[in-house]
Design a protein around this motif. Structure first.
Motif, PDB file in Angstrom:
ATOM      1  N   ILE A  69       1.012  -1.120  -0.075  1.00 18.39           N
ATOM      2  CA  ILE A  69      -0.154  -0.127  -0.007  1.00 18.39           C
ATOM      3  C   ILE A  69       1.065   1.253   0.208  1.00 18.39           C
ATOM      4  O   ILE A  69       1.690   1.039   0.851  1.00 18.39           O
ATOM      5  CB  ILE A  69      -0.693  -0.029   1.059  1.00 18.39           C
ATOM      6  N   THR A  70       0.616   2.087  -0.937  1.00 19.77           N
ATOM      7  CA  THR A  70       1.937   3.290  -1.177  1.00 19.77           C
ATOM      8  C   THR A  70       0.728   4.297  -0.685  1.00 19.77           C
ATOM      9  O   THR A  70      -1.027   4.631  -0.767  1.00 19.77           O
ATOM     10  CB  THR A  70       2.462   3.470  -2.028  1.00 19.77           C
ATOM     11  N   SER A  71       1.626   5.549  -1.448  1.00 17.77           N
ATOM     12  CA  SER A  71       0.483   6.973  -1.857  1.00 17.77           C
ATOM     13  C   SER A  71       1.024   7.555  -2.442  1.00 17.77           C
ATOM     14  O   SER A  71       2.634   7.902  -2.568  1.00 17.77           O
ATOM     15  CB  SER A  71      -0.086   7.311  -0.185  1.00 17.77           C
ATOM     16  N   VAL A  72       0.465   8.749  -2.384  1.00 15.71           N
ATOM     17  CA  VAL A  72       0.731  10.047  -2.910  1.00 15.71           C
ATOM     18  C   VAL A  72       1.300  10.948  -1.956  1.00 15.71           C
ATOM     19  O   VAL A  72       1.051  10.479  -0.705  1.00 15.71           O
ATOM     20  CB  VAL A  72      -0.754  11.618  -3.830  1.00 15.71           C
ATOM     21  N   ASP A  73       2.210  11.696  -2.391  1.00 18.10           N
ATOM     22  CA  ASP A  73       2.385  13.088  -0.501  1.00 18.10           C
ATOM     23  C   ASP A  73       1.418  13.845  -1.348  1.00 18.10           C
ATOM     24  O   ASP A  73       0.838  14.559  -2.078  1.00 18.10           O
ATOM     25  CB  ASP A  73       3.529  13.564  -1.479  1.00 18.10           C
ATOM     26  N   ARG A  74       1.130  13.993   0.472  1.00 16.55           N
ATOM     27  CA  ARG A  74      -0.071  14.683   1.068  1.00 16.55           C
ATOM     28  C   ARG A  74       0.247  16.210   1.895  1.00 16.55           C
ATOM     29  O   ARG A  74       0.044  15.847   3.202  1.00 16.55           O
ATOM     30  CB  ARG A  74      -0.776  14.306   1.451  1.00 16.55           C
ATOM     31  N   ASP A  75       1.270  16.450   1.131  1.00 11.03           N
ATOM     32  CA  ASP A  75       1.906  17.606   2.022  1.00 11.03           C
ATOM     33  C   ASP A  75       0.697  19.148   2.720  1.00 11.03           C
ATOM     34  O   ASP A  75       0.776  19.480   3.671  1.00 11.03           O
ATOM     35  CB  ASP A  75       2.905  18.290   1.263  1.00 11.03           C
ATOM     36  N   ASP A  76      -0.291  19.071   1.416  1.00  7.60           N
ATOM     37  CA  ASP A  76      -1.630  19.700   2.223  1.00  7.60           C
ATOM     38  C   ASP A  76      -2.258  19.192   3.356  1.00  7.60           C
ATOM     39  O   ASP A  76      -3.027  19.969   4.166  1.00  7.60           O
ATOM     40  CB  ASP A  76      -2.446  19.976   0.840  1.00  7.60           C
ATOM     41  N   LEU A  77      -2.121  17.684   4.405  1.00  9.29           N
ATOM     42  CA  LEU A  77      -3.250  17.584   5.554  1.00  9.29           C
ATOM     43  C   LEU A  77      -1.675  17.628   6.700  1.00  9.29           C
ATOM     44  O   LEU A  77      -0.507  18.025   6.421  1.00  9.29           O
ATOM     45  CB  LEU A  77      -2.896  16.013   5.086  1.00  9.29           C
ATOM     46  N   ASP A  78      -2.476  17.911   7.620  1.00 14.49           N
ATOM     47  CA  ASP A  78      -1.683  18.094   9.404  1.00 14.49           C
ATOM     48  C   ASP A  78      -0.763  17.294   9.056  1.00 14.49           C
ATOM     49  O   ASP A  78       0.913  17.654  10.013  1.00 14.49           O
ATOM     50  CB  ASP A  78      -1.983  18.822  10.132  1.00 14.49           C
ATOM     51  N   ASP A  79      -0.893  16.294   8.882  1.00 16.66           N
ATOM     52  CA  ASP A  79       0.271  14.661   9.172  1.00 16.66           C
ATOM     53  C   ASP A  79       0.613  14.606   8.136  1.00 16.66           C
ATOM     54  O   ASP A  79       1.151  13.083   8.522  1.00 16.66           O
ATOM     55  CB  ASP A  79      -0.751  14.054  10.558  1.00 16.66           C
ATOM     56  N   GLY A  80       0.067  14.675   7.083  1.00 20.16           N
ATOM     57  CA  GLY A  80       0.707  13.797   5.726  1.00 20.16           C
ATOM     58  C   GLY A  80      -0.218  13.076   5.474  1.00 20.16           C
ATOM     59  O   GLY A  80       0.496  12.281   4.329  1.00 20.16           O
ATOM     60  N   GLY A  81      -1.239  13.301   6.330  1.00 17.65           N
ATOM     61  CA  GLY A  81      -1.852  11.383   5.457  1.00 17.65           C
ATOM     62  C   GLY A  81      -1.523  10.606   6.987  1.00 17.65           C
ATOM     63  O   GLY A  81      -1.610   9.029   6.329  1.00 17.65           O
ATOM     64  N   ALA A  82      -1.230   9.793   7.358  1.00 18.75           N
ATOM     65  CA  ALA A  82      -0.280   9.441   8.509  1.00 18.75           C
ATOM     66  C   ALA A  82      -1.122   8.326   8.998  1.00 18.75           C
ATOM     67  O   ALA A  82      -1.574   7.410   9.220  1.00 18.75           O
ATOM     68  CB  ALA A  82       0.692   9.495   9.646  1.00 18.75           C
ATOM     69  N   ALA A  83      -2.540   9.297   9.972  1.00 22.62           N
ATOM     70  CA  ALA A  83      -3.213   8.707  10.546  1.00 22.62           C
ATOM     71  C   ALA A  83      -4.447   7.781   9.894  1.00 22.62           C
ATOM     72  O   ALA A  83      -4.877   6.892   9.922  1.00 22.62           O
ATOM     73  CB  ALA A  83      -4.568   9.724  11.770  1.00 22.62           C
ATOM     74  N   TYR A  84      -4.321   8.434   8.204  1.00 25.15           N
ATOM     75  CA  TYR A  84      -5.092   7.615   7.220  1.00 25.15           C
ATOM     76  C   TYR A  84      -3.952   6.062   6.637  1.00 25.15           C
ATOM     77  O   TYR A  84      -4.468   5.798   6.883  1.00 25.15           O
ATOM     78  CB  TYR A  84      -4.811   8.483   5.729  1.00 25.15           C
ATOM     79  N   PHE A  85      -2.513   6.258   6.997  1.00 21.46           N
ATOM     80  CA  PHE A  85      -2.525   5.106   6.333  1.00 21.46           C
ATOM     81  C   PHE A  85      -2.584   3.929   7.565  1.00 21.46           C
ATOM     82  O   PHE A  85      -2.290   2.936   7.311  1.00 21.46           O
ATOM     83  CB  PHE A  85      -0.519   5.508   6.515  1.00 21.46           C
ATOM     84  N   ALA A  86      -2.556   4.284   8.933  1.00 23.70           N
ATOM     85  CA  ALA A  86      -2.839   3.540  10.312  1.00 23.70           C
ATOM     86  C   ALA A  86      -4.502   3.180   9.542  1.00 23.70           C
ATOM     87  O   ALA A  86      -5.263   1.732  10.279  1.00 23.70           O
ATOM     88  CB  ALA A  86      -2.687   4.399  11.058  1.00 23.70           C
ATOM     89  N   GLU A  87      -5.131   3.786   9.465  1.00 22.62           N
ATOM     90  CA  GLU A  87      -6.305   3.109   9.117  1.00 22.62           C
ATOM     91  C   GLU A  87      -6.399   2.209   8.229  1.00 22.62           C
ATOM     92  O   GLU A  87      -7.512   1.603   8.317  1.00 22.62           O
ATOM     93  CB  GLU A  87      -7.384   4.676   8.984  1.00 22.62           C
ATOM     94  N   VAL A  88      -5.737   2.098   7.056  1.00 23.23           N
ATOM     95  CA  VAL A  88      -5.767   1.552   5.996  1.00 23.23           C
ATOM     96  C   VAL A  88      -5.462   0.553   6.628  1.00 23.23           C
ATOM     97  O   VAL A  88      -5.904  -1.076   6.306  1.00 23.23           O
ATOM     98  CB  VAL A  88      -5.225   2.103   5.052  1.00 23.23           C
ATOM     99  N   ILE A  89      -4.247   0.263   6.987  1.00 22.63           N
ATOM    100  CA  ILE A  89      -3.433  -0.444   7.707  1.00 22.63           C
ATOM    101  C   ILE A  89      -4.902  -1.585   8.652  1.00 22.63           C
ATOM    102  O   ILE A  89      -4.587  -3.227   8.773  1.00 22.63           O
ATOM    103  CB  ILE A  89      -2.124  -0.631   8.919  1.00 22.63           C
ATOM    104  N   ARG A  90      -5.306  -1.255   9.535  1.00 22.02           N
ATOM    105  CA  ARG A  90      -6.339  -1.386  10.461  1.00 22.02           C
ATOM    106  C   ARG A  90      -7.379  -2.629   9.621  1.00 22.02           C
ATOM    107  O   ARG A  90      -7.866  -3.078  10.077  1.00 22.02           O
ATOM    108  CB  ARG A  90      -6.668  -0.606  11.577  1.00 22.02           C
ATOM    109  N   ALA A  91      -7.961  -1.279   8.453  1.00 22.66           N
ATOM    110  CA  ALA A  91      -9.305  -2.056   7.849  1.00 22.66           C
ATOM    111  C   ALA A  91      -8.525  -3.470   7.376  1.00 22.66           C
ATOM    112  O   ALA A  91      -9.253  -4.495   7.137  1.00 22.66           O
ATOM    113  CB  ALA A  91      -9.556  -0.690   7.072  1.00 22.66           C
ATOM    114  N   THR A  92      -7.367  -3.029   7.225  1.00 22.35           N
ATOM    115  CA  THR A  92      -7.009  -4.712   5.720  1.00 22.35           C
ATOM    116  C   THR A  92      -6.970  -5.279   6.700  1.00 22.35           C
ATOM    117  O   THR A  92      -7.407  -6.662   6.578  1.00 22.35           O
ATOM    118  CB  THR A  92      -5.668  -4.067   5.108  1.00 22.35           C
ATOM    119  N   ARG A  93      -6.852  -5.372   7.991  1.00 19.16           N
ATOM    120  CA  ARG A  93      -6.016  -6.865   9.821  1.00 19.16           C
ATOM    121  C   ARG A  93      -7.500  -7.277   9.398  1.00 19.16           C
ATOM    122  O   ARG A  93      -7.408  -8.179  10.066  1.00 19.16           O
ATOM    123  CB  ARG A  93      -5.462  -6.194  10.508  1.00 19.16           C
TER     124      ARG A  93
END
Length: 327
Positions: free
Chosen positions: A131-155
């Motif tokens: 699972i990869t992503s684009v760069d999201r410099d517009d987000l406060d956390d760069g999308g970190a929480a979203y990465f974590a959410e995707v990992i949890r949903a997949t598991r």
């Protein structure tokens, strides 16, 4: 590799189809695209399984780096039902000179995407997913929480599937890395992409030593997570510079290194300096293994997620053998 320099799975509106993918490059002079040598040419995808994989991606409204970055291995990988999900949209806030992913102002995050990724992983029957992503410099956390959410949903949907993530650098996003590591992916991949001397022209929005520290910090926080990084060659780097990158990665205790040929997506992208021969790739692999990497993938067609499932199995075995040897 996101060395993945390698079109969109997600359906887009007619207006978006007309959008210029790389507005920041429009004014640049053309760099003629060189004819590929025989060892790097691949056949167009035609298999039935390839089309089935493509349909699953579209049905789940997902983008993949395989298409966005024009990866040459898409036919082979999708024919094995291996697709690399690209989350947080298909528009990147960076403008790297090597990358074919569209640049511009991204759309809002899709709240359904984590579930859609998880469902696609289950439908594909993946034992290992990247699972990869684009760069999201517009987000406060760069999308970190979203990465974590995707990992949890997949598991939750596929608990036996091992998860490899290929992340942005989270530059100037304090605390972001810790959020991703806490979700405990099996492999944390972040690509250096090229040698430090070329960062200004190849990867101007990034910082070489920040990326190196990112990988080092993952190991400090959770030594059980495998770390991985890669570079492209053929951009104008020298052999000694490549060897220095190897040393830098080993100083950060990175387990797995990938080295692949840069392929120029369009005349507006960075020119290919040369096509590195298969023998040279073989030499780089020998040198990298001698420096202590557990696994090294070094071929003209190597990309970050190419044969990732097989390589992950090798990683596990190599770690066990190393631990046994150190006794």
């Amino acid at each position: 590799m996101s060395s993945e320099s390698t079109t969109v799975v997600k359906p887009v509106a007619a207006a978006a189809e007309k959008r210029v993918r790389h507005p920041e490059k429009a004014h640049k002079p053309d760099n003629p695209i060189q004819r590929k040598p025989a060892w790097i040419r691949v056949k167009a995808p035609t298999s039935e399984t390839y089309h089935e994989t493509r349909k699953i991606m579209r049905d789940n409204n997902l983008a993949t780096v395989c298409e966005e970055a024009a990866c040459p291995n898409i036919g082979e990988c999708w024919s094995k039902r291996h697709a690399t999900m690209m989350i947080m949209g298909e528009i990147c806030t960076r403008a790297c000179a090597f990358c074919n992913v569209a640049t511009g102002k991204p759309n809002a995050l899709d709240p359904f995407e984590p579930t859609n990724v998880a469902q696609a992983v289950a439908k594909l029957g993946l034992k290992h997913v990247v699972i990869t992503s684009v760069d999201r410099d517009d987000l406060d956390d760069g999308g970190a929480a979203y990465f974590a959410e995707v990992i949890r949903a997949t598991r939750e949907v596929s608990p036996d599937t091992t998860i490899e993530i290929l992340t942005p650098d989270f530059l100037r996003k304090e605390g972001a890395l810790e959020v991703v590591v806490a979700a405990r992916p099996d492999v944390f991949n972040h690509n250096l992409e090229t040698v430090p001397r070329l960062y200004g022209e190849v990867r101007p929005g990034a910082r070489y030593f920040h990326s190196l520290r990112l990988l080092d910090e993952v190991k400090r926080i959770d030594p059980s997570i495998f770390t991985k990084s890669g570079i492209m060659v053929g951009l104008g780097e020298g052999k000694e510079e490549v060897l220095q990158v190897m040393d830098d990665l080993r100083s950060a205790d990175v387990d797995f290194m990938t080295i692949g040929q840069y392929l120029q997506p369009t005349p507006k992208h960075h020119a290919i300096d040369r096509f590195v021969t298969p023998d040279e790739f073989g030499h780089y692999k020998k040198m990298a293994l001698s420096k202590g990497f557990l696994v090294v993938a070094s071929t003209p067609l190597t990309r970050s997620s190419y044969h990732a499932d097989e390589d992950f199995a090798q990683l596990r075995v190599a770690r066990e053998e190393k631990l046994a040897a150190n006794g």
